[in-house]
Design a protein around this motif. Structure first.
Motif, PDB file in Angstrom:
ATOM      1  N   GLU A 243       0.646  -1.235   0.152  1.00  0.00           N
ATOM      2  CA  GLU A 243       0.045   0.188  -0.051  1.00  0.00           C
ATOM      3  C   GLU A 243       0.922   1.148  -0.050  1.00  0.00           C
ATOM      4  OE1 GLU A 243      -3.273   1.864  -0.580  1.00  0.00           O
ATOM      5  OE2 GLU A 243      -3.313  -0.241  -0.456  1.00  0.00           O
TER       6      GLU A 243
ATOM      7  N   ARG B 188       1.604   4.406  -3.260  1.00  0.00           N
ATOM      8  CA  ARG B 188       1.227   5.848  -2.657  1.00  0.00           C
ATOM      9  C   ARG B 188       2.643   6.910  -2.810  1.00  0.00           C
ATOM     10  NH1 ARG B 188      -3.841   6.540   0.441  1.00  0.00           N
ATOM     11  NH2 ARG B 188      -4.762   4.476   0.431  1.00  0.00           N
TER      12      ARG B 188
ATOM     13  N   THR C 115       5.670   9.208  -4.072  1.00  0.00           N
ATOM     14  CA  THR C 115       6.180   9.515  -5.289  1.00  0.00           C
ATOM     15  C   THR C 115       7.760   9.331  -5.080  1.00  0.00           C
ATOM     16  OG1 THR C 115       6.849  11.631  -3.682  1.00  0.00           O
ATOM     17  CG2 THR C 115       4.736  11.565  -5.029  1.00  0.00           C
TER      18      THR C 115
END
Length: 110
Positions: free
Chosen positions: A91, A95, A97
């Motif tokens: 997870e 997410r 960057t």
């Protein structure tokens, strides 16, 4: 005193032409004041909505930080099952960057 609605001008106004012009100017002035007040109220509404949004975002950040610290503490204590760590890792990776990924190098969720 007669109240006019919708800016209607009466067909017969008492007092001649000067009174009619004065009434029209007063009505226009009242409309301008009302429009300014409406614009000010709309601005205040937008500002309050922005404050509400910012407070909500700030509270979300607090919640995420608290949960994140709790997860890190549980991980450090070895109290999380490997399958749970794998779920969290997947997870987190989805997410991140590229800039954020640097903070996770050589960590459990890399």
């Amino acid at each position: 005193m007669t109240f006019l609605s919708d800016g209607a001008v009466p067909d017969e106004a008492p007092g001649g032409g000067d009174g009619d012009e004065t009434q029209r100017v007063q009505r226009r002035s009242a409309v301008v004041r009302s429009e300014r007040r409406l614009a000010a109220l709309r601005l205040a509404l937008v500002q309050e909505k922005r404050k509400l949004h910012e407070a909500s975002a700030r509270e979300q950040g607090i919640r995420e930080g608290v949960v994140g610290r709790a997860v890190w503490d549980l991980l450090a204590q070895g109290r999380l099952e490997p399958s749970v760590v794998a779920l969290i890792r997947d997870e987190v990776r989805a997410r991140l960057t590229p800039t954020q990924a640097a903070a996770f190098r050589n960590k459990a969720f890399e």
